[in-house]
Motif scaffolding. Structure first.
Motif, PDB file in Angstrom:
ATOM      1  N   VAL B  54      40.013  37.719  25.574  1.00  0.00           N
ATOM      2  CA  VAL B  54      40.601  36.779  26.526  1.00  0.00           C
ATOM      3  C   VAL B  54      41.676  37.493  27.351  1.00  0.00           C
ATOM      4  O   VAL B  54      41.771  37.318  28.577  1.00  0.00           O
ATOM      5  CB  VAL B  54      41.181  35.553  25.779  1.00  0.00           C
ATOM      6  CG1 VAL B  54      42.001  34.687  26.733  1.00  0.00           C
ATOM      7  CG2 VAL B  54      40.061  34.745  25.141  1.00  0.00           C
ATOM      8  N   GLN B  56      41.769  40.608  28.111  1.00  0.00           N
ATOM      9  CA  GLN B  56      41.078  41.483  29.060  1.00  0.00           C
ATOM     10  C   GLN B  56      40.660  40.676  30.294  1.00  0.00           C
ATOM     11  O   GLN B  56      40.862  41.109  31.426  1.00  0.00           O
ATOM     12  CB  GLN B  56      39.848  42.054  28.362  1.00  0.00           C
ATOM     13  CG  GLN B  56      39.528  43.462  28.752  1.00  0.00           C
ATOM     14  CD  GLN B  56      38.323  43.970  27.972  1.00  0.00           C
ATOM     15  OE1 GLN B  56      37.851  43.323  27.045  1.00  0.00           O
ATOM     16  NE2 GLN B  56      37.842  45.124  28.364  1.00  0.00           N
ATOM     17  N   ALA B  57      40.079  39.499  30.051  1.00  0.00           N
ATOM     18  CA  ALA B  57      39.641  38.648  31.155  1.00  0.00           C
ATOM     19  C   ALA B  57      40.829  38.281  32.044  1.00  0.00           C
ATOM     20  O   ALA B  57      40.751  38.335  33.276  1.00  0.00           O
ATOM     21  CB  ALA B  57      38.970  37.389  30.614  1.00  0.00           C
ATOM     22  N   TYR B  60      41.872  41.096  34.233  1.00  0.00           N
ATOM     23  CA  TYR B  60      41.009  41.295  35.392  1.00  0.00           C
ATOM     24  C   TYR B  60      41.206  40.194  36.424  1.00  0.00           C
ATOM     25  O   TYR B  60      40.529  40.171  37.441  1.00  0.00           O
ATOM     26  CB  TYR B  60      39.540  41.328  34.975  1.00  0.00           C
ATOM     27  CG  TYR B  60      39.175  42.557  34.180  1.00  0.00           C
ATOM     28  CD1 TYR B  60      39.613  43.820  34.579  1.00  0.00           C
ATOM     29  CD2 TYR B  60      38.388  42.458  33.034  1.00  0.00           C
ATOM     30  CE1 TYR B  60      39.289  44.943  33.854  1.00  0.00           C
ATOM     31  CE2 TYR B  60      38.054  43.576  32.308  1.00  0.00           C
ATOM     32  CZ  TYR B  60      38.508  44.823  32.721  1.00  0.00           C
ATOM     33  OH  TYR B  60      38.182  45.931  32.005  1.00  0.00           O
ATOM     34  N   GLY B  61      42.106  39.265  36.094  1.00  0.00           N
ATOM     35  CA  GLY B  61      42.388  38.200  37.052  1.00  0.00           C
ATOM     36  C   GLY B  61      41.367  37.077  37.019  1.00  0.00           C
ATOM     37  O   GLY B  61      41.253  36.304  37.970  1.00  0.00           O
ATOM     38  N   ILE B  62      40.605  36.982  35.928  1.00  0.00           N
ATOM     39  CA  ILE B  62      39.657  35.875  35.826  1.00  0.00           C
ATOM     40  C   ILE B  62      40.449  34.610  35.481  1.00  0.00           C
ATOM     41  O   ILE B  62      41.209  34.609  34.508  1.00  0.00           O
ATOM     42  CB  ILE B  62      38.590  36.167  34.756  1.00  0.00           C
ATOM     43  CG1 ILE B  62      37.831  37.463  35.125  1.00  0.00           C
ATOM     44  CG2 ILE B  62      37.625  35.001  34.615  1.00  0.00           C
ATOM     45  CD1 ILE B  62      36.777  37.877  34.120  1.00  0.00           C
ATOM     46  N   PRO B  63      40.306  33.543  36.271  1.00  0.00           N
ATOM     47  CA  PRO B  63      41.070  32.324  35.998  1.00  0.00           C
ATOM     48  C   PRO B  63      40.670  31.705  34.660  1.00  0.00           C
ATOM     49  O   PRO B  63      39.522  31.853  34.222  1.00  0.00           O
ATOM     50  CB  PRO B  63      40.707  31.388  37.149  1.00  0.00           C
ATOM     51  CG  PRO B  63      39.858  32.165  38.076  1.00  0.00           C
ATOM     52  CD  PRO B  63      39.411  33.409  37.420  1.00  0.00           C
ATOM     53  N   ARG B  66      37.430  29.892  34.160  1.00  0.00           N
ATOM     54  CA  ARG B  66      36.192  30.599  34.490  1.00  0.00           C
ATOM     55  C   ARG B  66      35.797  31.571  33.381  1.00  0.00           C
ATOM     56  O   ARG B  66      35.221  32.616  33.649  1.00  0.00           O
ATOM     57  CB  ARG B  66      36.360  31.375  35.799  1.00  0.00           C
ATOM     58  CG  ARG B  66      36.420  30.501  37.032  1.00  0.00           C
ATOM     59  CD  ARG B  66      35.036  29.918  37.348  1.00  0.00           C
ATOM     60  NE  ARG B  66      35.038  29.276  38.649  1.00  0.00           N
ATOM     61  CZ  ARG B  66      35.475  28.046  38.869  1.00  0.00           C
ATOM     62  NH1 ARG B  66      35.941  27.320  37.865  1.00  0.00           N
ATOM     63  NH2 ARG B  66      35.434  27.537  40.072  1.00  0.00           N
ATOM     64  N   PHE B  67      36.129  31.243  32.142  1.00  0.00           N
ATOM     65  CA  PHE B  67      35.693  32.095  31.026  1.00  0.00           C
ATOM     66  C   PHE B  67      34.276  31.675  30.662  1.00  0.00           C
ATOM     67  O   PHE B  67      34.048  30.868  29.761  1.00  0.00           O
ATOM     68  CB  PHE B  67      36.631  31.941  29.824  1.00  0.00           C
ATOM     69  CG  PHE B  67      38.028  32.479  30.061  1.00  0.00           C
ATOM     70  CD1 PHE B  67      38.306  33.284  31.166  1.00  0.00           C
ATOM     71  CD2 PHE B  67      39.051  32.194  29.176  1.00  0.00           C
ATOM     72  CE1 PHE B  67      39.585  33.789  31.378  1.00  0.00           C
ATOM     73  CE2 PHE B  67      40.323  32.692  29.376  1.00  0.00           C
ATOM     74  CZ  PHE B  67      40.605  33.482  30.488  1.00  0.00           C
ATOM     75  N   ILE B  68      33.311  32.269  31.392  1.00  0.00           N
ATOM     76  CA  ILE B  68      31.913  31.847  31.258  1.00  0.00           C
ATOM     77  C   ILE B  68      31.399  32.161  29.843  1.00  0.00           C
ATOM     78  O   ILE B  68      31.548  33.283  29.359  1.00  0.00           O
ATOM     79  CB  ILE B  68      31.023  32.576  32.293  1.00  0.00           C
ATOM     80  CG1 ILE B  68      31.657  32.547  33.691  1.00  0.00           C
ATOM     81  CG2 ILE B  68      29.609  32.020  32.281  1.00  0.00           C
ATOM     82  CD1 ILE B  68      31.762  31.188  34.306  1.00  0.00           C
ATOM     83  N   LEU B  70      32.367  31.260  26.930  1.00  0.00           N
ATOM     84  CA  LEU B  70      33.299  31.503  25.832  1.00  0.00           C
ATOM     85  C   LEU B  70      33.064  30.530  24.670  1.00  0.00           C
ATOM     86  O   LEU B  70      33.161  30.911  23.505  1.00  0.00           O
ATOM     87  CB  LEU B  70      34.744  31.419  26.325  1.00  0.00           C
ATOM     88  CG  LEU B  70      35.821  31.789  25.299  1.00  0.00           C
ATOM     89  CD1 LEU B  70      35.545  33.146  24.671  1.00  0.00           C
ATOM     90  CD2 LEU B  70      37.203  31.789  25.930  1.00  0.00           C
TER      91      LEU B  70
END
Lengths: 335, 661
Positions: B54, B56-57, B60-63, B66-68, B70
């Motif tokens: 999480v 790491q995501a 990377y700036g993943i909102p 948007r944790f597809i 998970l």
């Protein structure tokens, strides 16, 4: 005392007399003549590291054509003169220039007996290098770097499942036509619809980027969820037209070449690492050098493990983030 | 049974069980104390790994919305870890964003991690409380079995360590006291053991000797004065109290065989739960044979050698001496186990097993011969009961211990330990077995003529072919071959297989005496044999309910034990009874020799039939097929008995010589 000295000398002489004369042992350094296309790359690193790790001593004769294929005939001459144990080549152009087609061409213009091990030839059969991958049947074997089309599609589907797939290719490139044929077969077995568009061919019979934006808009309009950037030579030169057009249409792009994602701006790509391709080629070279096998019987292979590269900035722009598990194994490019 | 010995043993077992129970309670408390932090530490590791992903995501700036995938990822982790119930990614205010599994709601089971890179998010991991309970329960199960087995082994050890020494002395005292109570004043063979019992025995002996001497003096005096009346009176007294005579038989030297026999049989029983799995691991494909059949071959070779060698070994061990034969056999067995441990292919393994088989047969026959040699007719039944007891107890203790050893140390090491046990048997035989020539009758060889005669007696043939042979076949096929292989395939541990294999011998130990006392009269015995076959055979059908359930397999084995317990004593007795129908008497020894040969043929056929069926049809049809075959045989036997009743015959002699299984 004197007597003993004499005796010692005599003994030494006797020992020297029965010592075998030094000869070049069979495990001694093998001479490899290496031809590269654009200088040293990770392929050569992988190749050299593999041989070193396996304790195979080699003497390298490095030659580079600097993208100039006219230098190749001279190198064929030099190889004939030097008679190395093995020749290694980089890419389709160099390999064809050194080893020639298997079926046509002047046999004297090419190397026909010294073993040739190539790396980075994407389609050895289509380019006429060998008649079969399993049994090359001539003095040529090597490592292919292309990821199998089905593997590409599965990676694409695990990033984002799709029912329609768009592809834009050059109809005069035989390799591309054959890949589109593969895609058509896969569309039936995997259950998706293939939407194809061809690059414009000008009256001289050369592909151009004219109308690329219109074609991509058509692909999007037909409902494509991915644009697959197949390993098409012309496409490789126009990523800067194709990828922005796709992005403008909010159509994610999946590349088969490293360049597509690193420089071309594609969302994601599944590729073979050059370093690993070099290692695979070196394993073939080792079979020739240490096991004494003929290249004719050594199958041409591709890697079994590939690298997934994701452009996270493009993902953000498309609001199409990868499944979070992919972060465990993908290489993520950030702005 | 000897009263004092029973009490002594019972006291020892009670002391042992009490201390073991206390130890087990402590162990399980310790286990709980050890398991809980272990699981908590693992939960934290899992939490940190999720946090890493999480984090790491986020990097990377993943909102966070948007944790597809998970949720699926977390559910997958929960599914793969039986000790975890729930994993969630929580917001700072404790609201779950993503989750997998079901929350326990028990604050005691919840682990939370919130490293900095999570930017305020929290990972929650809930431990499954049922998991810890299950671990402790499993441990209790193991401890309970270890307790029972330890008690049994301890009893054997009492025999071994007391040996002829103390037990001999105790028995000597008991014999003397009971003789005195009967008014029997004969002198007894002297007891050499030191200690209190030895002293008591010697004091009694001294008194008896003194009494005898006095009576002899009195008789002499009477003779000297020619007082006939007195002499007659003295002679009458001597006659009545048997003064001046000696008790002939040595007291229970037969017990000396128990230790080496038990330890050797224990070695073979150790290998029970993992032998088929071990063979399977080494089996290379043989063209034209299914892998399952190939797996059965070393077992077939073993049992075939045991079956075929035994009839000849009777005379061989007699000529060579029982002690020497037993030592020879133990040495061969030890070498065989070590060779098995180091075997690297199927052929090497088969040769190693063949070597063990010869050793096994030698030990078995030599021990049996020793019992016959050292017991008179009166003591024979007791001696045989001891012989069978040693084998049964070994069968009970061996598999669970073998399973635990294989689990903890590996199968090769377990074979080495079996080799060590066989060597121990050899040493025990060297130390404890008296060197003496056999005094028993020469054992009877089976002659073709006798066999032919038996085969012409319909009831005997029906009994042998429809009941005795299938009974052994189903035992070896199901309990020793199919069940271990199947349980291994369904992911059970060797210890669990070993535990399950205890069911059969346990049922036998507990139920055989009960059914033996029920079996009175030929009619009753025929019914018990037929019913036993039906129970054992039809019980196999339980596997149809759920072949992967340990309970179902356990029930199959329980029915097998129940069925065999019902029929085994009656079968043995009926052989003698039906033997009376023979046109010419062949002798009881020969008759039973034929009976054993048929039984052992069933043993050897077991893995062969099981391997063939397993290869073609799979586990369930193989078990069901064999079960139906056995039940069918029993039904046919009942039918022949009902349709063609035998002419009345004399009751049989004591059929003491039942085999352990």
């Amino acid at each position: 005392m004197k007597r003993r000295t004499l005796l010692t000398v005599g003994l030494t002489g006797a020992v020297a007399g029965v010592m075998p004369r030094p000869v070049r042992s069979q495990g001694g350094p093998h001479r490899i003549y290496r031809v590269t296309f654009r200088g040293r790359t990770a392929v050569e690193e992988g190749f050299d590291d593999y041989l070193a790790a396996n304790g195979i001593a080699v003497e390298m004769i490095d030659r580079d054509i600097g993208r100039d294929r006219s230098l190749l005939p001279g190198m064929v001459e030099e190889i004939r003169a030097l008679q190395p144990d093995l020749v290694t080549t980089w890419g389709t152009t160099v390999t064809l220039g050194i080893a020639g087609r298997y079926d046509t061409g002047d046999p004297d213009a090419y190397i026909r007996s010294i073993p040739v091990v190539f790396a980075l030839v994407s389609a050895p059969m289509n380019s006429g290098l060998v008649p079969s991958l399993e049994q090359p049947g001539r003095n040529v074997t090597g490592a292919v770097h292309v990821v199998p089309t089905e593997t590409q599609l599965r990676a694409m589907a695990s990033y984002r499942p799709f029912r329609r797939l768009g592809v834009l290719y050059t109809p005069i490139e035989q390799n591309s036509v054959s890949i589109v044929g593969d895609l058509q077969a896969l569309s039936r077995s995997m259950g998706f619809e293939l939407i194809t568009r061809e690059f414009h061919i000008d009256p001289d019979g050369r592909p151009t980027a004219d109308g690329v934006e219109r074609r991509i808009a058509e692909i999007k309009a037909a409902g494509a969820e991915w644009l697959y950037l197949l390993p098409d030579t012309f496409l490789g030169t126009v990523y800067d037209r194709v990828v922005p057009a796709a992005l403008a249409e909010r159509l994610p792009t999946f590349g088969a070449a490293e360049l597509a994602v690193r420089e071309g701006g594609a969302l994601v790509a599944l590729v073979s690492r050059y370093y690993s391709v070099g290692q695979l080629a070196a394993s073939k070279a080792a079979q020739v050098l240490t096991d004494g096998r003929s290249p004719a019987t050594i199958p041409i292979e591709t890697l079994r493990r590939f690298s997934l590269i994701i452009n996270i900035d493009v993902a953000r722009e498309l609001d199409l983030y990868p499944p979070i598990e992919m972060l465990n194994y993908a290489e993520v490019l950030t702005g | 049974m000897n009263n004092f010995q029973v009490r002594l043993s019972a006291a020892l077992v009670v002391v042992l069980l009490v201390s073991l129970t206390l130890l087990s309670i402590r162990t399980s408390h310790h286990a709980e104390a050890l398991v809980v932090p272990e699981v908590a530490a693992k939960a934290e590791t899992v939490g940190r790994s999720v946090a890493g992903l999480v984090g790491q995501a986020l990097a990377y700036g993943i909102p966070t919305d948007r944790f597809i995938g998970l949720d699926d990822h977390l559910a997958g982790i929960v599914a793969a870890n039986p000790d975890l119930a729930y994993i969630a990614v929580l917001t700072t205010d404790g609201r779950p964003l993503y989750s997998g599994g079901t929350p326990t709601g028990d604050p005691g089971t919840i682990i939370r991690v919130a490293p900095e890179e999570l930017l305020g998010l929290v990972i929650e991991v809930d431990i499954d409380p049922a998991y810890v309970r299950d671990v402790v329960y499993q441990l209790w199960l193991d401890l309970a079995i270890v307790m029972v087995v330890t008690a049994l082994v301890a009893l054997e050890l009492i025999h071994i360590s007391f040996g002829i020494g103390l037990y001999g002395a105790i028995e000597g005292v008991e014999h003397r006291l009971s003789a005195l109570r009967r008014g029997d004043l004969r002198e007894h063979p002297s007891v050499s053991a030191a200690g209190a019992f030895g002293q008591i025995a010697r004091r009694i002996d001294d008194r008896l000797a003194a009494l005898t001497a006095r009576l002899r003096d009195a008789a002499k005096t009477a003779a000297a004065v020619a007082d006939t009346a007195r002499a007659q009176a003295i002679a009458a007294i001597a006659e009545r109290f048997r003064i001046g005579q000696r008790v002939g038989e040595a007291p229970m030297s037969v017990i000396a065989i128990r230790a080496p026999l038990f330890v050797f049989m224990f070695a073979e029983e150790l290998t029970r739960p993992f032998l088929p799995v071990y063979i399977q691991g080494l089996a290379a494909p043989v063209p034209g044979l299914s892998p399952e059949l190939v797996t059965s071959l070393p077992m077939v070779v073993f049992l075939a050698i045991v079956a075929l060698a035994q009839p000849f070994l009777g005379t061989v061990t007699e000529r060579a001496g029982r002690r020497r034969s037993l030592i020879m056999g133990a040495a061969l067995g030890a070498a065989g186990y070590v060779a098995t441990a180091f075997a690297f292919d199927l052929w090497g393994l088969t040769i190693a097993r063949a070597m063990t088989a010869v050793g096994f047969a030698l030990v078995f026959v030599a021990a049996q011969g020793f019992v016959i040699d050292t017991t008179g007719t009166a003591q024979r039944a007791k001696g045989m009961a001891m012989f069978i007891g040693a084998i049964l107890v070994a069968g009970l203790c061996g598999p669970p211990i073998g399973g635990i050893l294989a689990d903890r140390l590996g199968m090769s090491t377990a074979f080495l330990i079996a080799g060590g046990a066989a060597t121990a048997s050899l040493i025990l035989a060297r130390i404890g077995l008296p060197e003496r020539a056999g005094i028993g009758k020469p054992s009877a060889m089976i002659r073709w003529r006798d066999l032919g005669m038996v085969l012409r007696t319909p009831h005997l043939v029906a009994l042998l072919v429809l009941c005795a042979l299938p009974a052994k076949l189903i035992l070896v096929a199901v309990a020793f071959f199919l069940v271990p292989l199947h349980m291994e395939a369904t992911g059970q541990t060797q210890a669990a297989i070993g535990r399950l294999l205890m069911i059969y011998p346990l049922a036998m130990v507990l139920l055989v005496p009960a059914f033996a006392s029920l079996a009175r009269g030929a009619g009753q015995r025929v019914r018990l044999v037929a019913l036993g076959g039906m129970v054992a055979g039809l019980g196999a059908l339980i596997v149809l309910i759920d072949p992967d359930s340990v309970m179902a397999i356990g029930a199959v084995l329980l029915c097998l034990g129940l069925g065999q317990a019902m029929s085994i004593a009656s079968q043995s007795a009926l052989v003698g009874e039906f033997g009376n129908d023979l046109p010419e008497p062949v002798g009881e020894a020969t008759l039973y020799g034929i009976f054993r040969l048929v039984e052992r043929t069933g043993n050897a056929l077991g893995p062969l039939v099981a391997g063939t069926l397993l290869g073609i049809y799979g586990f369930v049809p193989a078990v069901v097929g064999i079960g139906l075959g056995v039940a069918g045989g029993a039904a046919l036997f009942a039918l022949t008995a009902a349709l063609a009743p035998r002419a009345g015959s004399t009751p049989p002699g004591a059929a003491f010589e039942g085999e352990a299984r």
